[in-house]
Design an enzyme around this catalytic site. Structure first.
Site, PDB file in Angstrom:
ATOM      1  N   LYS A  29       0.869  -1.178   0.000  1.00 31.30           N
ATOM      2  CA  LYS A  29       0.000   0.000   0.000  1.00 31.30           C
ATOM      3  C   LYS A  29       0.913   1.237   0.000  1.00 31.30           C
ATOM      4  CE  LYS A  29      -2.322   3.505   1.920  1.00 31.30           C
ATOM      5  NZ  LYS A  29      -1.860   4.670   1.136  1.00 31.30           N
ATOM      6  N   CYS A  36      13.172  12.019   6.487  1.00 31.83           N
ATOM      7  CA  CYS A  36      13.130  11.671   7.908  1.00 31.83           C
ATOM      8  C   CYS A  36      14.442  12.062   8.572  1.00 31.83           C
ATOM      9  CB  CYS A  36      12.855  10.185   8.070  1.00 31.83           C
ATOM     10  SG  CYS A  36      13.961   9.159   7.128  1.00 31.83           S
TER      11      CYS A  36
HETATM   12  P1  NAP Z   1       2.062   9.223   6.829  1.00 24.59           P
HETATM   13  O1  NAP Z   1       1.066  10.289   6.615  1.00 24.59           O
HETATM   14  O2  NAP Z   1       2.171   8.613   8.180  1.00 24.59           O
HETATM   15  O3  NAP Z   1       1.740   8.079   5.751  1.00 24.59           O
HETATM   16  C1  NAP Z   1       2.534   6.925   5.594  1.00 24.59           C
HETATM   17  C2  NAP Z   1       1.699   5.844   4.944  1.00 24.59           C
HETATM   18  O4  NAP Z   1       0.673   5.420   5.863  1.00 24.59           O
HETATM   19  C3  NAP Z   1       0.966   6.313   3.690  1.00 24.59           C
HETATM   20  O5  NAP Z   1       0.914   5.269   2.764  1.00 24.59           O
HETATM   21  C4  NAP Z   1      -0.413   6.635   4.247  1.00 24.59           C
HETATM   22  O6  NAP Z   1      -1.421   6.650   3.276  1.00 24.59           O
HETATM   23  C5  NAP Z   1      -0.584   5.498   5.219  1.00 24.59           C
HETATM   24  N1  NAP Z   1      -1.632   5.713   6.212  1.00 24.59           N
HETATM   25  C6  NAP Z   1      -2.214   6.864   6.607  1.00 24.59           C
HETATM   26  N2  NAP Z   1      -3.161   6.619   7.524  1.00 24.59           N
HETATM   27  C7  NAP Z   1      -3.188   5.276   7.731  1.00 24.59           C
HETATM   28  C8  NAP Z   1      -3.944   4.418   8.566  1.00 24.59           C
HETATM   29  N3  NAP Z   1      -4.873   4.881   9.386  1.00 24.59           N
HETATM   30  N4  NAP Z   1      -3.684   3.086   8.514  1.00 24.59           N
HETATM   31  C9  NAP Z   1      -2.719   2.601   7.703  1.00 24.59           C
HETATM   32  N5  NAP Z   1      -1.987   3.374   6.864  1.00 24.59           N
HETATM   33  C10 NAP Z   1      -2.208   4.698   6.891  1.00 24.59           C
HETATM   34  O7  NAP Z   1       3.525   9.707   6.429  1.00 24.59           O
HETATM   35  P2  NAP Z   1       3.917  10.519   5.123  1.00 24.59           P
HETATM   36  O8  NAP Z   1       3.342  11.888   5.229  1.00 24.59           O
HETATM   37  O9  NAP Z   1       3.604   9.711   3.919  1.00 24.59           O
HETATM   38  O10 NAP Z   1       5.520  10.550   5.277  1.00 24.59           O
HETATM   39  C11 NAP Z   1       6.192  11.448   6.084  1.00 24.59           C
HETATM   40  C12 NAP Z   1       6.577  10.827   7.411  1.00 24.59           C
HETATM   41  O11 NAP Z   1       7.335   9.647   7.196  1.00 24.59           O
HETATM   42  C13 NAP Z   1       7.472  11.713   8.253  1.00 24.59           C
HETATM   43  O12 NAP Z   1       7.056  11.665   9.592  1.00 24.59           O
HETATM   44  C14 NAP Z   1       8.853  11.088   8.098  1.00 24.59           C
HETATM   45  O13 NAP Z   1       9.754  11.341   9.146  1.00 24.59           O
HETATM   46  C15 NAP Z   1       8.504   9.657   8.017  1.00 24.59           C
HETATM   47  N6  NAP Z   1       9.579   8.889   7.390  1.00 24.59           N
HETATM   48  C16 NAP Z   1      10.344   8.078   8.182  1.00 24.59           C
HETATM   49  C17 NAP Z   1      11.402   7.367   7.637  1.00 24.59           C
HETATM   50  C18 NAP Z   1      12.250   6.478   8.489  1.00 24.59           C
HETATM   51  O14 NAP Z   1      12.910   5.613   7.931  1.00 24.59           O
HETATM   52  N7  NAP Z   1      12.288   6.643   9.794  1.00 24.59           N
HETATM   53  C19 NAP Z   1      11.659   7.480   6.269  1.00 24.59           C
HETATM   54  C20 NAP Z   1      10.863   8.319   5.490  1.00 24.59           C
HETATM   55  C21 NAP Z   1       9.821   9.003   6.051  1.00 24.59           C
HETATM   56  P3  NAP Z   1      -1.853   7.988   2.498  1.00 24.59           P
HETATM   57  O15 NAP Z   1      -0.863   9.051   2.807  1.00 24.59           O
HETATM   58  O16 NAP Z   1      -1.880   7.567   1.093  1.00 24.59           O
HETATM   59  O17 NAP Z   1      -3.212   8.349   3.005  1.00 24.59           O
END
Ligand code: NAP
Ligand code: MG
Length: 493
Positions: A174, A283
């Site tokens: 997903k 991140c």
């Molecule tokens: P996000 O909003 O948490 O989304 C991540 C994924 O989870 C997306 O595919 C999102 O879908 C999905 N998602 C959202 N709500 C969900 C739910 N209730 N149940 C299951 N899945 C759900 O994060 P983002 O905005 O895409 O990415 C930014 C974040 O990622 C930042 O906090 C960054 O620090 C973190 N990050 C961490 C790393 C690491 O390795 N530590 C690496 C890269 C990024 P949709 O967005 O399609 O709705």
């Protein structure tokens, strides 16, 4: 013409059951690029049915044979790197050099991880009893879900999917709704490389609409998730109800520490790249610059001068140094944090505005933003902003710098600049993050080292490196008793 793409379930490209779509939008122009299916529970069920069936035979394919398919996928990615990079820039905005790097990381990682097909080492160990043999082997977990963010649209999915596949798991993928085309490109390559039907299933859609049915399905044995803390925490709370293993890679609030003996020219280059590369949406982005006071004035002036001169624009233009942020919601959030910083008494030194001149007005652009006079406990120094905003925090000593570094809820990456080997070793010992760079910024992971963070950045897992199989395998201990009689362990007579 706007093309519509499908889910990939059981080896077939199929529409969502509801027939609903969502738009894939270019954040530099707000143009609609493609349409993708907005999937729901029935689509997830179909994908889990297919993955459950495929697991029965995929786990029995010899691991070196599974790996051959993955090596082939890496070769196909290499051939199409530039084309895929352009499509990635179109859908998420980072500049072409960075999207080329994203795909190169997926290629490097796929070659590295596929190598496990001829390793996947277990252990043998002596038994405490005579004529008894003991070993432990890794086994696949079963059906795994990979839920991924948009900021590394091909690299992060590869980190999750390739080790899981080589180990014999099957996948429900997903991807973020903001980068569906890159997910499509990756899965198309895996299909072309020869993955059997049902081994990888791609379900497009919005967070909870796809995420909730994944969480509720008992047949999904594990979730590997990278994304924000709120979503990760909610997965962590719900996953045990259906006995899922979870690995979480979450947010960061990374710092670069500049000690008074640092090479300032070198440090400035790294700060600019770490704070504003990918528009600060990594991140590992450096959103705090912790500086020893003697260098404060000089360093601040030079960061501000460089930040102001960064060229914003469409990531496909060779001259562009910083692209847009991902969407209007994120643009608003970043701008809100500018208000928070001012309200807390920090000094706004540059940026702090939505960029609206010329072509920039069409997209989601934010000016590189630097705050001075920041106190370690301010919200802009504690919370993940995920945009081109960084905070300069003055300190008196190495000890204070380390304490400030360690004082957030996150623990992903730290860079420190010093020419003093003793200070460097103290920093390596006392900085409590998963990744430390000496005389380099906070970004620049290499695929053959473990990646992940302490505290709120995750739940203790490390992706990639020699740890790459940990989240997608479990251990089986096997005893072979060839004594032909009843032998009891622990010397029970
Ligand atoms: P996000 O909003 O948490 O989304 C991540 C994924 O989870 C997306 O595919 C999102 O879908 C999905 N998602 C959202 N709500 C969900 C739910 N209730 N149940 C299951 N899945 C759900 O994060 P983002 O905005 O895409 O990415 C930014 C974040 O990622 C930042 O906090 C960054 O620090 C973190 N990050 C961490 C790393 C690491 O390795 N530590 C690496 C890269 C990024 P949709 O967005 O399609 O709705
Ligand atoms: Mg999001």
């Amino acid at each position: 013409m706007v093309v519509r793409y499908n889910n990939f379930i059981g080896g077939k490209w199929v529409n969502s059951v509801s027939g609903k779509n969502f738009e894939n939008v270019n954040p530099a122009t707000r143009e609609v690029l493609h349409l993708f299916p907005r999937s729901e529970g029935k689509d997830v069920k179909g994908a889990v049915d297919a993955a459950t069936e495929a697991f029965k035979s995929w786990r029995l394919v010899p691991a070196p044979k599974r790996a051959e398919i993955l090596f082939q996928a890496a070769a196909l990615l290499t051939e199409r790197k530039e084309e895929f990079a352009k499509e990635m820039t179109l859908e998420m905005g980072k500049i072409l050099k960075e999207t080329m790097g994203d795909i190169q990381e997926a290629i490097d990682f796929t070659f590295y991880a596929a190598g496990e097909g001829r390793r996947m080492l277990g252990d043998t160990t002596p038994s405490e009893l005579p004529n008894k043999f003991a070993m432990s082997v890794r086994m696949p977990i079963g059906v795994m879900a990979a839920i991924t963010p948009w900021n590394f649209p091909m690299a992060i999915p590869s980190w999750k999917i390739i080790p899981a596949l080589v180990a014999g798991n099957t996948i429900i993928f997903k991807p973020s709704q903001y980068t569906p085309k890159s997910a499509y490109n990756l899965v198309k390559v895996l299909e072309k490389a020869g993955l059997p039907p049902g081994v990888i299933n791609l379900v497009f859609g919005a967070g909870s609409e796809v995420g909730d049915p994944i969480l509720e399905d008992r047949r999904v044995a594990a979730i590997t998730f990278t994304g924000s803390n709120p979503v990760g925490t909610s997965i962590a709370e719900r996953a045990p109800k259906t006995n899922k293993r979870i690995s979480l890679e979450l947010g960061g609030k990374n710092a670069i520490i500049i000690l008074e003996d640092a090479d300032l020219d070198l440090a400035i280059d790294h700060i600019i790249w770490s704070a504003f590369g990918t528009s600060g949406q990594r991140c590992t982005a450096a959103s705090r610059i912790i500086v020893q006071k003697p260098l404060l004035k000089d360093l601040t002036e030079r960061i501000v001068e460089r930040a102001k001169s960064l060229r914003l624009g469409n990531g496909l233009e060779p001259k562009t140094e910083m692209g847009p942020v991902i969407n209007s919601e994120q643009l608003r959030k970043i701008h809100q944090y500018t208000g928070v910083g001012k309200g807390e008494g920090a000094t706004l030194l540059c940026g702090g505005e939505i960029a609206k001149n010329g072509e920039l007005a069409k997209g989601y652009f934010y000016k590189p933003t630097v705050f001075g006079d920041v106190k370690p406990n301010m919200r802009i120094a504690q919370e993940e902003i995920f945009g081109p905003t960084t905070a300069i925090i003055p300190v008196n000593s190495l000890e204070e710098a380390i304490e400030v570094n360690n004082s957030t809820e996150f623990g992903l990456s730290t860079g420190i600049f010093t020419e003093d080997v003793n200070n460097a070793f103290i920093a390596m010992r006392d900085i409590y993050t998963g990744i430390i760079y000496i005389n380099a910024g906070t970004i620049g992971a290499e695929v053959h080292l473990p990646f992940g963070g302490t505290r709120g950045t995750g739940n203790g897992h490390r992706a990639a490196g020699q740890t790459l199989l940990d989240e997608c395998t479990e251990w089986k201990s096997i005893f072979v008793d060839y004594s032909g009689k009843l032998q009891k362990a622990q010397a029970i007579d």
